[in-house]
Design a protein around this motif. Structure first.
Motif, PDB file in Angstrom:
ATOM      1  N   PRO B 320       0.821  -1.219   0.000  1.00  0.00           N
ATOM      2  CA  PRO B 320       0.000   0.000   0.000  1.00  0.00           C
ATOM      3  C   PRO B 320       0.854   1.268   0.000  1.00  0.00           C
ATOM      4  N   GLY B 321       2.134   1.161   0.281  1.00  0.00           N
ATOM      5  CA  GLY B 321       3.005   2.329   0.257  1.00  0.00           C
ATOM      6  C   GLY B 321       4.455   1.891   0.205  1.00  0.00           C
ATOM      7  N   ARG B 322       5.326   2.859  -0.085  1.00  0.00           N
ATOM      8  CA  ARG B 322       6.756   2.538  -0.092  1.00  0.00           C
ATOM      9  C   ARG B 322       7.417   2.986   1.199  1.00  0.00           C
ATOM     10  N   ARG B 323       6.813   3.991   1.824  1.00  0.00           N
ATOM     11  CA  ARG B 323       7.340   4.520   3.085  1.00  0.00           C
ATOM     12  C   ARG B 323       6.135   4.657   4.002  1.00  0.00           C
ATOM     13  N   VAL B 324       6.081   3.789   4.995  1.00  0.00           N
ATOM     14  CA  VAL B 324       4.858   3.627   5.779  1.00  0.00           C
ATOM     15  C   VAL B 324       5.109   4.000   7.235  1.00  0.00           C
ATOM     16  N   ALA B 325       4.085   4.599   7.865  1.00  0.00           N
ATOM     17  CA  ALA B 325       4.143   4.812   9.311  1.00  0.00           C
ATOM     18  C   ALA B 325       2.989   4.055   9.961  1.00  0.00           C
ATOM     19  N   VAL B 326       3.154   3.756  11.249  1.00  0.00           N
ATOM     20  CA  VAL B 326       2.122   3.028  11.987  1.00  0.00           C
ATOM     21  C   VAL B 326       1.672   3.894  13.156  1.00  0.00           C
ATOM     22  N   PHE B 327       0.342   4.005  13.317  1.00  0.00           N
ATOM     23  CA  PHE B 327      -0.214   4.710  14.476  1.00  0.00           C
ATOM     24  C   PHE B 327      -1.123   3.713  15.171  1.00  0.00           C
ATOM     25  N   ALA B 349       7.974   5.523  10.788  1.00  0.00           N
ATOM     26  CA  ALA B 349       7.737   5.855  12.196  1.00  0.00           C
ATOM     27  C   ALA B 349       6.718   4.887  12.771  1.00  0.00           C
ATOM     28  N   VAL B 350       6.864   4.586  14.063  1.00  0.00           N
ATOM     29  CA  VAL B 350       5.822   3.858  14.782  1.00  0.00           C
ATOM     30  C   VAL B 350       5.353   4.775  15.894  1.00  0.00           C
ATOM     31  N   VAL B 351       4.105   5.209  15.784  1.00  0.00           N
ATOM     32  CA  VAL B 351       3.550   6.150  16.758  1.00  0.00           C
ATOM     33  C   VAL B 351       2.640   5.362  17.684  1.00  0.00           C
ATOM     34  N   ASP B 352       3.037   5.240  18.929  1.00  0.00           N
ATOM     35  CA  ASP B 352       2.292   4.414  19.875  1.00  0.00           C
ATOM     36  C   ASP B 352       1.555   5.309  20.854  1.00  0.00           C
ATOM     37  N   ALA B 353       0.236   5.318  20.753  1.00  0.00           N
ATOM     38  CA  ALA B 353      -0.577   6.199  21.597  1.00  0.00           C
ATOM     39  C   ALA B 353      -0.357   5.898  23.076  1.00  0.00           C
ATOM     40  N   ARG B 354       0.017   4.661  23.381  1.00  0.00           N
ATOM     41  CA  ARG B 354       0.215   4.292  24.786  1.00  0.00           C
ATOM     42  C   ARG B 354       1.413   5.001  25.383  1.00  0.00           C
ATOM     43  N   LYS B 355       2.283   5.494  24.493  1.00  0.00           N
ATOM     44  CA  LYS B 355       3.446   6.240  24.985  1.00  0.00           C
ATOM     45  C   LYS B 355       3.185   7.735  24.939  1.00  0.00           C
ATOM     46  N   GLY B 356       1.964   8.134  24.688  1.00  0.00           N
ATOM     47  CA  GLY B 356       1.624   9.554  24.646  1.00  0.00           C
ATOM     48  C   GLY B 356       1.995  10.216  23.342  1.00  0.00           C
ATOM     49  N   ARG B 366      -4.815  14.154  -2.753  1.00  0.00           N
ATOM     50  CA  ARG B 366      -5.254  12.958  -3.469  1.00  0.00           C
ATOM     51  C   ARG B 366      -4.429  11.724  -3.105  1.00  0.00           C
ATOM     52  N   GLY B 367      -3.613  11.853  -2.109  1.00  0.00           N
ATOM     53  CA  GLY B 367      -2.805  10.739  -1.629  1.00  0.00           C
ATOM     54  C   GLY B 367      -1.951  11.270  -0.489  1.00  0.00           C
ATOM     55  N   LEU B 368      -1.793  10.459   0.531  1.00  0.00           N
ATOM     56  CA  LEU B 368      -1.081  10.910   1.724  1.00  0.00           C
ATOM     57  C   LEU B 368       0.363  11.316   1.377  1.00  0.00           C
ATOM     58  N   LYS B 369       0.791  12.497   1.902  1.00  0.00           N
ATOM     59  CA  LYS B 369       2.165  12.952   1.655  1.00  0.00           C
ATOM     60  C   LYS B 369       2.983  12.975   2.940  1.00  0.00           C
ATOM     61  N   SER B 370       2.319  13.410   4.026  1.00  0.00           N
ATOM     62  CA  SER B 370       3.080  13.452   5.280  1.00  0.00           C
ATOM     63  C   SER B 370       2.140  13.480   6.469  1.00  0.00           C
ATOM     64  N   ILE B 371       2.715  13.169   7.643  1.00  0.00           N
ATOM     65  CA  ILE B 371       1.955  13.286   8.888  1.00  0.00           C
ATOM     66  C   ILE B 371       2.733  14.177   9.845  1.00  0.00           C
ATOM     67  N   THR B 372       2.004  14.863  10.709  1.00  0.00           N
ATOM     68  CA  THR B 372       2.632  15.676  11.740  1.00  0.00           C
ATOM     69  C   THR B 372       2.328  15.048  13.096  1.00  0.00           C
ATOM     70  N   ILE B 379       6.597  13.975   9.118  1.00  0.00           N
ATOM     71  CA  ILE B 379       7.284  12.853   8.475  1.00  0.00           C
ATOM     72  C   ILE B 379       6.663  12.583   7.117  1.00  0.00           C
ATOM     73  N   PRO B 380       7.452  12.667   6.050  1.00  0.00           N
ATOM     74  CA  PRO B 380       6.905  12.348   4.728  1.00  0.00           C
ATOM     75  C   PRO B 380       6.706  10.833   4.575  1.00  0.00           C
ATOM     76  N   ILE B 381       5.485  10.442   4.271  1.00  0.00           N
ATOM     77  CA  ILE B 381       5.163   9.031   4.037  1.00  0.00           C
ATOM     78  C   ILE B 381       4.075   8.974   2.981  1.00  0.00           C
ATOM     79  N   ASP B 382       3.815   7.781   2.420  1.00  0.00           N
ATOM     80  CA  ASP B 382       2.704   7.640   1.490  1.00  0.00           C
ATOM     81  C   ASP B 382       1.650   6.662   1.981  1.00  0.00           C
ATOM     82  N   CYS B 383       1.856   6.124   3.193  1.00  0.00           N
ATOM     83  CA  CYS B 383       0.836   5.220   3.751  1.00  0.00           C
ATOM     84  C   CYS B 383       0.937   5.243   5.266  1.00  0.00           C
ATOM     85  N   LEU B 384      -0.215   5.320   5.919  1.00  0.00           N
ATOM     86  CA  LEU B 384      -0.251   5.280   7.380  1.00  0.00           C
ATOM     87  C   LEU B 384      -1.166   4.126   7.798  1.00  0.00           C
TER      88      LEU B 384
END
Lengths: 94, 967
Positions: B320-327, B349-356, B366-372, B379-384
């Motif tokens: 689904p993406g070439r550069r992926v982050a996890v929330f 990136a791995v963003v873990d809500a349990r760590k705040g 028209r397609g994910l570019k980055s997340i803040t 962080i520039p990514i194309d899939c979260l």
């Protein structure tokens, strides 16, 4: 629904036609009944939430009229009798 | 276009390539792909526009819970809107288009709605379109209609066929994930008759999407081995592509099997089969559905459930993406990062809500570019990949009003009280959220259910799976996020909408749903309900269980109306009944009309006749002049036998029947118990204990039903037996002055003279040298007439024989129209007059109702209101100007009165042109009609634009003394 027919075993409800309250068996004698009695018979039905005795006709089957005791809240069928037996038991012979 | 995002591995057949079209663009995938996985493999992220704001949307899930990727499938008449790309199996030549946009998907003209969002919040319909009132019809409604809905129907008839099927089993297992397979193995090995159904085209569920191991082998391999073992069992039926969509009474389940949806050409097979499954017990192993987290702009294409990301990567070999982050808020989400890394995909990136840590906002129209992130970086990514935890699929447990209960330890609802009787739940659907627990519990359930059902075989050992950590820390939405956070993607409901609903008093979950549309439409909020509930709970300062839960109704997933209809479409909607003379009639130019299920000849056209009136006038005149023959088989026929048959009939008919002599026929009028006229016909007494009744065609079934009711329920010990013989006997009316001469040629050794066989006589006899028959001297036309019946198998020969015998009399066949003309001329009531509102008194038959006996309806027919002197009476009408044709349905008015209901004098029920009289004649109900002979009234029909004067006359337009029928 599945109706356990007393003669034929479990049958799909789609084979039956529903009539309603089994009190329709208790038709007063038109020659002696008062207007009110006949009116109540023709027009008034109980509409209970819970156990209900009702008439089903096995039209796509053996043409028995059945008295089915069914819970209108859960559709549980707890008892099924031939309507003819019910009628006899309530003194409708002859 | 190359499959730019195809990666190694997965359960797709790379040896074959399937070409398909997406919005006209040619692409390729492989067998084993869904449309969604093929689109992902081809690098497509933007697949549709959202319902309200027309926001660009991408694929969100990998299953039937999909809220976003709704596409239009196929072309032409077979076009189907709102199919979920995530469940559509790829086939060669598949053509799909995106929907819900004006202009192209990339540049949707309706996207302006997004800029107007603050005017389109929850409840905007109820607030915005209230005034000015005049704008509603002209402006608001057309605009709303044009904007509403998602895909488009083709507007053509569905060319595919659908079927219904019926199956019985001891145990139905719903869902063939790890739990379903383990349970099926246990129950199948024990010997129970099992049906295992799964909506996917490959069984195994999450085992195919994860990298878990079962019994020491990769999960997908174990699943394949389990399916192979089950396939070899005669007592197990595996149903793939089959969604069990509803739980009904007494162990009946509804299921939809998509038989040929995955094929380019159905090759004559039905497209889908709607199954009715009769089960002793059912085991729900439907697993769980992942839910999202609310944060700013969490709806962009490329933002996906973490479980779906793993499914695409592991099962479909599509990235689904070439550069992926996890929330994520749970361990399960973290596994996504490991699986991605194993496939060589960069995890940014791995963003873990349990760590705040939270995702605050995203960018990319028209397609994910980055997340803040809340921690600062962009962080520039194309899939979260997002995981907010898993919700057990309790849907089917609610179909009998069962209410799920909240479990804090898994932060989800599990089945509570009130399960459908016979249903057991196991695995993740029951809150066993780890693989090890699900396998164990399901095996146990399968084995014990089989044993309870009497299966005695050895269930074998429970499979063992990894017992991963399932840590459910509820985390619903990022409160610090400023931009809109979507809760329900399909209906464009944001966390702000939920809060607004609370603020405006719509706090009950059912109100929340209706006010915001949260959880509506095709996905029924499978990924969003719990999130919405959690936000409402927080706004109310209550816990989730205190706030409530929505329960679910069937169907679990949408079922096409075509599947419910099955084969019952068009002419197949109900059976067609043909009269015994149908083929003869067809050969002789008959034009047919539907009367109930029957096809009856309405007239027989001869060459030179320009319109139907020519044929009907000729037929009616020929009957009055010589003789005509009409098939009247459709009338209901009931055979009544027994020592008490006469007594029984005397209680059924309002007029007396006790003393009807053997060999005689009598007209009978039936009332309903409320005293209203119900049905009429003739009953013949063949012997002391044997009667033959006819009913109207329309009431044949219900009269028989009601007579059985009377026989079994009201008078159970009368010695009487009933059987319907409508189909058993072919019956023909032979009417006209030459009918006797004709029939004399047909009957064997029977004197038909008026003395020997008078009006209303009947007998059993033989015809044409030995064919058994029944002969009745009855008349619907008012002429000298008979009805003759033969066993139905002789019906065709009888019609041909009668016509041949009638040749010297110029006998004609006549249809239902001429039949109608004749009976209106004679003044006989039919369906138009017996309309369920009229009493015997209205019909002019009040005197027939015997007061000396208790028949059905007698008592209540004596009510004063039904016997008023000023009430309607059936009388005849003829136009003052003989050249005018009367109109049925016209209302009568006294000349000079205004045209309103207060001055209504009754109405015209039946009209016909009488060739005998040379003008139009009518029947109708007129107030005090019987006392108004010769009076002139207005027949006023604003519908037909007619306003004429008519004269009141006897219902018997011809032969009022009845000389002809008695002659």
């Amino acid at each position: 629904m599945i109706i356990p027919h007393p003669l034929l075993g479990p049958r799909d409800a789609a084979e039956f036609v529903y009539k309603g309250d089994a009190s329709l068996i208790n038709r007063p004698d038109g020659m002696t009944a008062s207007d009110d009695e006949m009116h109540d018979y023709a027009y008034l039905r109980d509409n209970p939430a819970g156990e209900h005795r009702e008439l089903w006709y096995h039209e796509q089957g053996d043409r028995s009229w059945l008295v089915v005791t069914r819970n209108t809240m859960t559709h549980d069928i707890t008892y099924v009798e031939l309507a003819r037996d019910v009628a006899r038991a309530s003194g409708r012979s002859r | 276009m190359t499959q730019s995002h195809r990666i190694d591995g997965g359960q797709i057949d790379r040896s074959r390539s399937l070409k398909f079209e997406w919005n006209g663009k040619k692409m390729a995938g492989h067998p084993g792909d869904t449309l969604a996985s093929a689109l992902i493999a081809n690098g497509v992220q933007l697949v549709g526009r959202s319902f309200k704001y027309h926001r660009p949307r991408g694929i969100f899930s990998a299953g039937s819970e999909e809220p976003n990727a709704l596409v239009q499938l196929r072309k032409g008449a077979a076009q189907e809107p709102n199919t979920r790309a995530t469940t559509v199996e790829l086939f060669e030549g598949l053509a799909a288009t995106s929907q819900n946009h004006r202009g192209s998907l990339e540049w949707d003209l309706m996207a302006a709605n997004d800029l107007l969002a603050r005017f389109l919040s929850a409840g905007f319909y109820y607030k915005t379109f209230m005034w000015p009132k005049a704008f509603w019809e002209k402006l608001y409604e057309p605009v709303i209609r044009a904007s509403a809905g998602l895909g488009n129907l083709s507007g053509q008839a569905d060319p595919d066929s659908y079927d219904h099927g019926y199956l019985h089993c001891d145990l139905l297992i719903i869902g063939a994930g790890p739990a379903g397979l383990a349970a099926a193995l246990a129950a199948g090995r024990s010997g129970a008759r099992v049906i295992l159904a799964d909506e996917d085209f490959v069984m195994g569920g999450r085992l195919n999407a994860e990298t878990h191991e079962v019994d020491g082998q990769p999960g997908a391999d174990w699943a394949a081995a389990a399916i192979a073992e089950l396939s070899a069992m005669d007592n197990v039926r595996l149903m793939t592509r089959t969604t069990v969509y509803g739980s009904y009474d007494h162990g009946i389940y509804g299921a939809l099997e998509r038989v040929t949806d995955h094929l380019a050409d159905a090759a004559g097979k039905p497209r889908q089969v709607l199954w009715r499954l009769y089960t002793q017990r059912a085991l729900l192993t439907a697993g769980a559905t992942e839910r999202s987290i609310g944060f700013g702009n969490n709806d962009r294409p490329g933002i996906m459930l973490a479980g779906a990301v793993r499914a695409y990567v592991n099962r479909f070999g599509a990235a689904p993406g070439r550069r992926v982050a996890v929330f994520t808020n749970n361990e399960d989400g973290l596994r996504t990062a490991e699986d991605l890394k194993a496939k060589g995909i960069e995890v940014a990136a791995v963003v873990d809500a349990r760590k705040g840590e939270y995702v605050l906002n995203t960018v990319g129209r028209r397609g994910l570019k980055s997340i803040t992130l809340s921690t600062g970086p962009t962080i520039p990514i194309d899939c979260l990949a997002v995981s907010g935890g898993w919700s057990p699929n309790v849907h089917l447990t609610c179909h009998h009003r069962g209410r799920p209960v909240w479990r804090d330890d898994i932060a989800g609802f599990v089945p509570g009280e009130g399960l459908p009787p016979g249903m057991t739940v196991a695995g993740a659907a029951n809150g066993a959220m780890t693989l090890a627990a699900a396998l164990n519990k399901a095996h146990e359930a399968g084995a014990s259910l089989a044993s309870a059902l009497g299966a005695k075989g050895n269930a074998g050992d429970a499979p063992t799976g990894s017992d991963e950590n399932f840590d459910a820390t509820p985390f619903w939405y990022v409160a610090d996020s400023k931009p809109r956070a979507w809760v329900d993607l399909q209906n464009d409901v944001t966390s702000k909408d939920v809060k607004q609903s609370h603020q405006e008093g719509f706090r009950a979950v059912e109100h929340l749903k209706r006010y915001t549309t949260l959880g509506m439409a095709t996905d029924q909020g499978k990924t969003s309900n719990i999130l919405g509930l959690a936000i409402m709970a927080e706004a109310s300062g209550k816990t989730i269980p205190e706030t409530g839960t929505t329960i679910f109704r069937p169907p679990y997933n949408p079922v096409a109306v075509g599947a419910f209809a099955g084969r019952a479409r068009g002419k197949e909607f109900r059976p067609t009944r043909l009269t015994p003379s149908h083929h003869w009639a067809k050969e002789n130019g008959a034009d047919f009309v539907e009367t109930g299920m029957w096809l009856r000849a309405q007239w027989f056209k001869r060459s030179g006749e320009k319109g139907w009136r020519d044929s009907v006038d000729r037929e009616a005149a020929a009957v009055r002049k010589s003789v005509g023959i009409c098939d009247v088989t459709t009338l209901g026929k009931i055979d009544i036998q027994g020592r008490d048959a006469a007594e029984f009939l005397n209680r059924i008919y309002s007029n007396p029947f006790l003393k009807l002599p053997v060999g005689k026929v009598r007209y009978g009028l039936m009332l309903r118990e409320d005293g209203v006229a119900y049905d009429d016909g003739t009953t013949a007494r063949l012997t002391e204990t044997h009667f033959v009744m006819t009913t109207t065609t329309a009431n044949a079934v219900t009269v028989f039903r009601n007579m059985e009711f009377a026989r079994q329920c009201l008078w159970p010990d009368l010695d009487v037996h009933l059987i319907s013989t409508t189909d058993g006997w072919a019956q023909f009316a032979v009417a006209g002055p030459n009918s006797r001469a004709l029939l004399q040629k047909v009957v064997d050794d029977l004197d038909l003279s008026n003395d020997a066989f008078p009006f209303m006589a009947c007998t059993e006899c033989t015809v044409f040298g030995g064919t058994p028959a029944r002969l009745f001297r009855i008349s619907f036309s008012g002429e000298l007439a008979y009805e003759v019946a033969v066993p139905a198998r002789y019906g065709d020969a009888m019609m041909r024989g009668l016509m041949a015998a009638g040749e010297e009399f110029d006998a004609v066949p006549y249809g239902t129209e001429a039949l109608g003309v004749l009976r209106i001329e004679k003044g006989h009531a039919a369906g138009n007059e017996l309309n369920g509102q009229t009493s015997a008194q209205n019909l002019g038959l009040g005197g027939m109702v015997s007061q000396k006996k208790d028949a059905i309806g007698t008592k209540l027919s004596t009510r004063p209101e039904m016997n008023r002197d000023d009430d309607l009476r059936l009388v005849g009408f003829r136009p003052k100007d003989k050249s005018i044709l009367l109109t049925a349905g016209a209302h009568f008015l006294n000349p000079g009165d205004p045209e309103d209901m207060a001055h209504d004098q009754g109405w015209m029920t039946s009209v016909a042109y009488s060739p005998e009289l040379g003008h139009s004649v009518g029947l109708g109900y007129l107030k005090q009609g019987s006392e108004r002979m010769g009076e002139t009234v207005r027949a006023y029909s604003p519908v037909r634009n007619q306003d004429i004067l008519v004269e009141v006359c006897s219902v018997h337009h011809i032969d009022p003394e009845g000389v002809r029928q008695r002659g």
